[in-house]
Design an enzyme around this catalytic site. Structure first.
Site, mmCIF file in Angstrom:
data_model
loop_
_atom_site.group_PDB
_atom_site.id
_atom_site.type_symbol
_atom_site.label_atom_id
_atom_site.label_comp_id
_atom_site.label_asym_id
_atom_site.label_seq_id
_atom_site.Cartn_x
_atom_site.Cartn_y
_atom_site.Cartn_z
ATOM 1 C CG ASN A 150 -0.437 -0.097 2.491
ATOM 2 O OD1 ASN A 150 0.702 -0.512 2.650
ATOM 3 N ND2 ASN A 150 -1.185 0.324 3.491
ATOM 4 N N GLY A 226 3.001 -5.339 7.373
ATOM 5 C CA GLY A 226 1.993 -6.106 6.657
ATOM 6 C C GLY A 226 0.918 -6.567 7.609
ATOM 7 C CB SER A 227 -1.714 -9.076 7.206
ATOM 8 O OG SER A 227 -0.931 -10.182 6.839
ATOM 9 C CD GLU A 246 5.540 -0.031 12.590
ATOM 10 O OE1 GLU A 246 4.356 0.297 12.754
ATOM 11 O OE2 GLU A 246 6.452 0.381 13.328
ATOM 12 C CG LEU A 247 1.930 -6.489 12.711
ATOM 13 C CD1 LEU A 247 1.712 -7.589 13.728
ATOM 14 C CD2 LEU A 247 2.555 -7.039 11.446
ATOM 15 C CB CYS A 280 -1.807 0.248 8.524
ATOM 16 S SG CYS A 280 -0.633 1.581 8.402
ATOM 17 C CD GLU A 374 -5.771 -4.011 8.626
ATOM 18 O OE1 GLU A 374 -5.302 -5.138 8.408
ATOM 19 O OE2 GLU A 374 -5.083 -2.984 8.626
HETATM 20 P P1 NAD Z 1 0.661 -9.048 3.704
HETATM 21 O O1 NAD Z 1 0.854 -9.400 5.127
HETATM 22 O O2 NAD Z 1 -0.212 -9.919 2.883
HETATM 23 O O3 NAD Z 1 2.067 -8.991 2.958
HETATM 24 C C1 NAD Z 1 3.116 -8.171 3.406
HETATM 25 C C2 NAD Z 1 4.429 -8.733 2.886
HETATM 26 O O4 NAD Z 1 4.679 -10.016 3.493
HETATM 27 C C3 NAD Z 1 4.468 -8.969 1.385
HETATM 28 O O5 NAD Z 1 5.735 -8.595 0.903
HETATM 29 C C4 NAD Z 1 4.264 -10.473 1.295
HETATM 30 O O6 NAD Z 1 4.770 -11.031 0.103
HETATM 31 C C5 NAD Z 1 5.049 -10.950 2.501
HETATM 32 N N1 NAD Z 1 4.722 -12.315 2.968
HETATM 33 C C6 NAD Z 1 3.565 -12.986 2.827
HETATM 34 N N2 NAD Z 1 3.658 -14.195 3.430
HETATM 35 C C7 NAD Z 1 4.904 -14.276 3.969
HETATM 36 C C8 NAD Z 1 5.605 -15.249 4.749
HETATM 37 N N3 NAD Z 1 5.029 -16.393 5.105
HETATM 38 N N4 NAD Z 1 6.863 -14.987 5.149
HETATM 39 C C9 NAD Z 1 7.449 -13.809 4.844
HETATM 40 N N5 NAD Z 1 6.842 -12.850 4.105
HETATM 41 C C10 NAD Z 1 5.583 -13.072 3.678
HETATM 42 O O7 NAD Z 1 0.129 -7.527 3.682
HETATM 43 P P2 NAD Z 1 -0.335 -6.636 2.445
HETATM 44 O O8 NAD Z 1 -1.658 -7.145 1.965
HETATM 45 O O9 NAD Z 1 0.749 -6.421 1.455
HETATM 46 O O10 NAD Z 1 -0.544 -5.227 3.193
HETATM 47 C C11 NAD Z 1 -1.660 -4.946 3.933
HETATM 48 C C12 NAD Z 1 -1.451 -5.122 5.414
HETATM 49 O O11 NAD Z 1 -0.337 -4.364 5.849
HETATM 50 C C13 NAD Z 1 -2.624 -4.603 6.242
HETATM 51 O O12 NAD Z 1 -2.880 -5.492 7.301
HETATM 52 C C14 NAD Z 1 -2.116 -3.276 6.771
HETATM 53 O O13 NAD Z 1 -2.723 -2.829 7.951
HETATM 54 C C15 NAD Z 1 -0.684 -3.582 6.991
HETATM 55 N N6 NAD Z 1 0.080 -2.336 7.029
HETATM 56 C C16 NAD Z 1 0.600 -1.909 8.227
HETATM 57 C C17 NAD Z 1 1.301 -0.708 8.282
HETATM 58 C C18 NAD Z 1 1.903 -0.195 9.555
HETATM 59 O O14 NAD Z 1 2.782 0.656 9.483
HETATM 60 N N7 NAD Z 1 1.493 -0.653 10.721
HETATM 61 C C19 NAD Z 1 1.481 0.037 7.126
HETATM 62 C C20 NAD Z 1 0.951 -0.432 5.940
HETATM 63 C C21 NAD Z 1 0.262 -1.628 5.898
#
Ligand code: NAD
Length: 478
Positions: A150, A226-227, A246-247, A280, A374
């Site tokens: 994002n 990420g998530s 950072e989730l 997020c 979320e």
């Molecule tokens: P995601 O968790 O699906 O993916 C994030 C990253 O993790 C990607 O690069 C993905 O390829 C990688 N990944 C997936 N499975 C993995 C594994 N088993 N091992 C290692 N890496 C793996 O998230 P997304 O859909 O790209 O982004 C959305 C999420 O990110 C939302 O939950 C959002 O709230 C969160 N987010 C948090 C912040 C913050 O600063 N707190 C900022 C932006 C987004």
């Protein structure tokens, strides 16, 4: 068709296997991007480890970070276009992201200049009068940065900037949907003078890539955005190595009776639905004081009606497509489920492929997934409250705790919110979605561990060594 490879030791590396990276609105293929093989990942980590043994002097790191910021400034239009295309982010938001990315780089340069240890006052301990102790901060080595789709530039920079500032080297694994911005960034760093190996970018769509990198013991620190689900998996696999997470969040925002209702409505509309709610800290749960509930809801629905939905490359667009049709289907299912459970769409949502129109719900219950989880989509719920304490308690009824917004002019209520809310940031008279790039940013509960913002991240990305000198008095030299 453009072919792009992983960026390893200063060169693009191809494996013969690719996957398509698409324009998220038109569906056109933007590039065929390499699926990194286990051998490429190994090469990337080994190269980063070798580069770590050739440390850059601090003034050189600072120059590189500042030059990279200048390049982002020069190439703002190119970066913004790539972000709009591969992330589906409205162009005006994409431009803002590039501007913020420059700030993150400049703050990282400052962090490199100001990182310090401290003297430890040990001489008060009997028998240690002749000793001097101080700490120094040292980089860990190879940092693995795993990033979401994002903010394909600025959230990458919140990891790469402080990591390089501290003297680490970085293996970056961008989200499969948005590797092109990361590759452009690697080129900018190379132009800025970063030697090969200090920033590696590994591309690919397979979850095995992240898993192999996390399992690699040559990686000394993992920083992930990420998530929550993936974050928990990574934490479980990381063993004793430091992990920064950072989730997600289902951000609460409170509008009290004394608030500027026009400001609150305008702000919350944009921050709930802009960029299709895929931030997020997007506004998701809106709690409104009963005496102003009707007046506020009227203003909010009017503000939502003004949002322009459509092509992210159109200058007027506020709400573009979601990242994929699958993501849009999931979000719209939750929306329809809430209607079946008794919620009402005062602004009804509609889905057309990956495009989800803003859905504003009332009569929502805390157990509905659109409130409890979320949603990460242009869907938000509004709930009236009787007392401020009740609103704070509801805001805290969440597995997440990243940021919250509170609209009130009453100082005592603002302070009560800051003290009571279980979140990493409380924003008064703006939405949960406000972030300045130099503030400490991060969550509690399922929203994560550690803080970003270069000044804070550089501390997380270094460890302390305490030096203790025993300096007994010497006989006077002749
Ligand atoms: P995601 O968790 O699906 O993916 C994030 C990253 O993790 C990607 O690069 C993905 O390829 C990688 N990944 C997936 N499975 C993995 C594994 N088993 N091992 C290692 N890496 C793996 O998230 P997304 O859909 O790209 O982004 C959305 C999420 O990110 C939302 O939950 C959002 O709230 C969160 N987010 C948090 C912040 C913050 O600063 N707190 C900022 C932006 C987004």
């Amino acid at each position: 068709m453009t072919q792009r490879g992983s960026y390893v030791n200063g060169q693009e590396v191809f494996t013969g296997k690719t996957y398509p990276v698409t324009h998220k609105y038109s569906g056109d293929v933007l590039a065929d991007v390499a699926e990194s093989s286990p051998a490429v990942l190994d090469q990337a980590v080994e190269g980063a480890r070798a580069a770590f043994r050739q440390p850059l002097p601090v003034p050189e790191r600072v120059r590189i970070l500042q030059r990279a910021a200048d390049i982002l400034d020069r190439d703002q239009a190119v970066f913004a276009r790539t972000i709009a295309q591969e992330a589906g982010k409205p162009l005006k938001d994409a431009r803002a992201e590039v501007a913020r990315g420059q700030q993150t780089l400049r703050y990282s340069a400052v962090a490199a200049l100001t990182l310090r240890g401290m003297e430890v006052p040990i001489r008060g301990n009997p028998g240690t009068e002749s000793r001097l102790a101080f700490t120094v901060r040292k980089p860990y080595g190879v940092v693995l940065a795993i990033t979401p789709f994002n903010f394909p530039l600025n959230l990458v920079l919140h990891k790469v900037g402080p990591a390089l500032a501290a003297g680490n080297t970085v293996v970056l694994k961008p989200a499969p949907a948005t590797p092109l911005t990361a590759l452009q960034l690697a080129a900018a760093f190379a132009e800025a003078g970063l030697p090969p190996g200090h920033l590696q970018v590994v591309t690919g769509s397979s979850p095995d890539i992240g898993a192999q990198l996390v399992a690699d013991s040559r990686v000394r620190l993992i920083t992930f955005t990420g998530s929550a689900a993936v974050g928990q998996t990574i934490r479980a696999q990381a063993g004793l190595r430091p992990v920064l997470l950072e989730l997600g969040n289902n951000s609460a925002n409170i509008v009290h009776e004394d608030a500027d209702l026009d400001l609150a409505a305008r702000t919350l509309a944009v921050r709930a639905f802009g960029f299709a709610g895929q931030v997020c800290i997007s506004v998701q749960r809106i709690y409104v004081h009963r005496p102003v509930y009707d007046a506020f809801l009227q203003r909010l629905t009017a503000a939502v009606a003004q949002l322009v939905v459509g092509d992210p490359e159109d200058e007027a667009t506020d709400v573009g497509p979601m990242i994929s049709e699958i993501a849009a289907e999931r979000a719209f299912d939750w929306y329809e489920e809430s209607l079946r459970q008794g919620a009402r769409g005062v602004v009804p949502s509609r889905r057309d492929g990956a495009l989800v129109r803003p859905g504003l719900l009332v009569d929502v219950a805390p157990s509905m997934r659109v409130m409890a989880e979320e949603v990460f989509a242009p869907i938000a719920g509004v709930v009236p409250y009787e007392t401020f304490e009740q609103a704070l308690a509801w805001a805290n009824e969440s597995r997440y705790g990243l940021q919250a917004g509170v609209f009130t002019h009453r100082l005592e209520l603002a302070w009560q919110a800051v003290s009571t809310l279980e979140v990493g940031g409380v924003i008064i008279n703006d939405s949960s979605s406000y972030r300045a790039d130099n503030m400490p940013y991060g969550g509690v509960k399922d929203s994560g561990l550690g803080r970003e913002g270069p000044e804070f991240a550089i501390e997380e990305m270094t460890y302390q060594t305490v030096a203790v000198f025993n300096l007994p008095a010497q006989p006077a030299s002749t």
